[in-house]
Design a protein around this motif. Structure first.
Motif, PDB file in Angstrom:
ATOM      1  N   UNK A   1     -52.912  70.171 -36.890  1.00  9.00           N
ATOM      2  CA  UNK A   1     -52.134  69.921 -38.106  1.00  9.00           C
ATOM      3  C   UNK A   1     -50.807  69.342 -37.645  1.00  9.00           C
ATOM      4  N   UNK A   2     -50.527  68.102 -38.019  1.00  2.60           N
ATOM      5  CA  UNK A   2     -49.339  67.439 -37.483  1.00  2.60           C
ATOM      6  C   UNK A   2     -48.610  66.617 -38.528  1.00  2.60           C
ATOM      7  N   UNK A   3     -47.278  66.704 -38.477  1.00  2.00           N
ATOM      8  CA  UNK A   3     -46.447  65.738 -39.180  1.00  2.00           C
ATOM      9  C   UNK A   3     -46.491  64.476 -38.330  1.00  2.00           C
ATOM     10  N   UNK A   4     -47.383  63.611 -38.675  1.00  6.91           N
ATOM     11  CA  UNK A   4     -47.694  62.426 -37.882  1.00  6.91           C
ATOM     12  C   UNK A   4     -46.470  61.557 -37.644  1.00  6.91           C
ATOM     13  N   UNK A   5     -46.393  61.028 -36.418  1.00  7.91           N
ATOM     14  CA  UNK A   5     -45.351  60.063 -36.143  1.00  7.91           C
ATOM     15  C   UNK A   5     -45.918  58.651 -36.162  1.00  7.91           C
ATOM     16  N   UNK A   6     -46.966  58.461 -36.931  1.00  3.21           N
ATOM     17  CA  UNK A   6     -47.547  57.140 -37.164  1.00  3.21           C
ATOM     18  C   UNK A   6     -48.771  56.853 -36.327  1.00  3.21           C
ATOM     19  N   UNK A   7     -49.676  56.070 -36.893  1.00  2.00           N
ATOM     20  CA  UNK A   7     -50.900  55.676 -36.199  1.00  2.00           C
ATOM     21  C   UNK A   7     -50.934  54.178 -35.895  1.00  2.00           C
ATOM     22  N   UNK A   8     -49.976  53.454 -36.395  1.00  2.00           N
ATOM     23  CA  UNK A   8     -49.908  52.000 -36.188  1.00  2.00           C
ATOM     24  C   UNK A   8     -48.578  51.635 -35.539  1.00  2.00           C
ATOM     25  N   UNK A   9     -48.517  50.695 -34.678  1.00  2.00           N
ATOM     26  CA  UNK A   9     -49.563  49.745 -34.272  1.00  2.00           C
ATOM     27  C   UNK A   9     -50.550  50.324 -33.264  1.00  2.00           C
ATOM     28  N   UNK A  10     -50.287  51.542 -32.765  1.00  5.72           N
ATOM     29  CA  UNK A  10     -51.251  52.205 -31.891  1.00  5.72           C
ATOM     30  C   UNK A  10     -51.271  53.688 -32.245  1.00  5.72           C
ATOM     31  N   UNK A  11     -52.320  54.349 -31.816  1.00  4.70           N
ATOM     32  CA  UNK A  11     -52.484  55.767 -32.124  1.00  4.70           C
ATOM     33  C   UNK A  11     -52.015  56.594 -30.923  1.00  4.70           C
ATOM     34  N   UNK A  12     -50.824  57.201 -31.008  1.00  4.28           N
ATOM     35  CA  UNK A  12     -50.308  57.972 -29.868  1.00  4.28           C
ATOM     36  C   UNK A  12     -51.121  59.218 -29.551  1.00  4.28           C
ATOM     37  N   UNK A  13     -51.855  59.743 -30.529  1.00  4.90           N
ATOM     38  CA  UNK A  13     -52.655  60.939 -30.286  1.00  4.90           C
ATOM     39  C   UNK A  13     -53.768  60.655 -29.280  1.00  4.90           C
ATOM     40  N   UNK A  14     -54.350  59.471 -29.343  1.00  2.00           N
ATOM     41  CA  UNK A  14     -55.400  59.093 -28.401  1.00  2.00           C
ATOM     42  C   UNK A  14     -54.828  59.062 -26.991  1.00  2.00           C
ATOM     43  N   UNK A  15     -53.638  58.470 -26.839  1.00  2.00           N
ATOM     44  CA  UNK A  15     -52.984  58.385 -25.541  1.00  2.00           C
ATOM     45  C   UNK A  15     -52.734  59.770 -24.959  1.00  2.00           C
ATOM     46  N   UNK A  16     -52.398  60.736 -25.806  1.00  2.00           N
ATOM     47  CA  UNK A  16     -52.127  62.102 -25.362  1.00  2.00           C
ATOM     48  C   UNK A  16     -53.394  62.935 -25.207  1.00  2.00           C
ATOM     49  N   UNK A  17     -54.562  62.348 -25.493  1.00  2.00           N
ATOM     50  CA  UNK A  17     -55.815  63.086 -25.405  1.00  2.00           C
ATOM     51  C   UNK A  17     -55.993  64.080 -26.534  1.00  2.00           C
ATOM     52  N   UNK A  18     -55.356  63.800 -27.671  1.00  2.00           N
ATOM     53  CA  UNK A  18     -55.358  64.724 -28.813  1.00  2.00           C
ATOM     54  C   UNK A  18     -55.949  64.038 -30.042  1.00  2.00           C
ATOM     55  N   UNK A  19     -57.163  63.563 -29.976  1.00  2.00           N
ATOM     56  CA  UNK A  19     -57.706  62.896 -31.137  1.00  2.00           C
ATOM     57  C   UNK A  19     -58.861  63.681 -31.706  1.00  2.00           C
ATOM     58  N   UNK A  20     -59.539  63.103 -32.657  1.00  2.00           N
ATOM     59  CA  UNK A  20     -60.475  63.826 -33.512  1.00  2.00           C
ATOM     60  C   UNK A  20     -61.586  64.555 -32.777  1.00  2.00           C
TER      61      UNK A  20
END
Length: 107
Positions: free
Chosen positions: A2-21
């Motif tokens: 559960x996150x107050x997202x810091x945006x998914x565009x122009x790239x998805x930072x969660x993927x970079x951190x290994x924290x995706x779906x």
């Protein structure tokens, strides 16, 4: 997650951190739902996505103001007493106080 997202565009930072779906049972992002913590609405969306009730969950957040809306839904809450940098170092343990020690059962 559960996150107050810091945006998914122009790239998805969660993927970079290994924290995706594929790393979580549910991913609830403020950007997708149009509501941010602190709000019991976003907390309820997390419960619904997991198919759980508040008392079955523990919510850990580093901002104390985000805890009361979750607690209002019966969710146990914890604020870490110490964090190892802005991005947690997964090789170190984090110390936190959980409510009602011994009253939570994990499967």
């Amino acid at each position: 997650m559960l996150s107050n997202s810091f945006g998914l565009e122009p790239y998805n930072p969660y993927v970079t951190l290994g924290m995706w779906e594929d790393a979580f049972d549910a991913v609830i992002l403020s950007e997708r739902g149009g509501v941010r913590k602190p709000s019991s609405v976003i907390d309820q969306r997390a419960l619904d996505a997991l198919g759980l009730t508040g008392p079955e969950c523990v919510f850990v957040d580093d901002h104390a103001q985000n805890l009361p809306p979750a607690e209002a839904l019966g969710i146990h809450s914890a604020k870490p007493l110490h964090l190892c940098g802005s991005i947690p170092d997964r090789t170190r343990s984090h110390t936190m106080r959980l409510p009602s020690p011994g009253s939570l059962t994990f499967a």
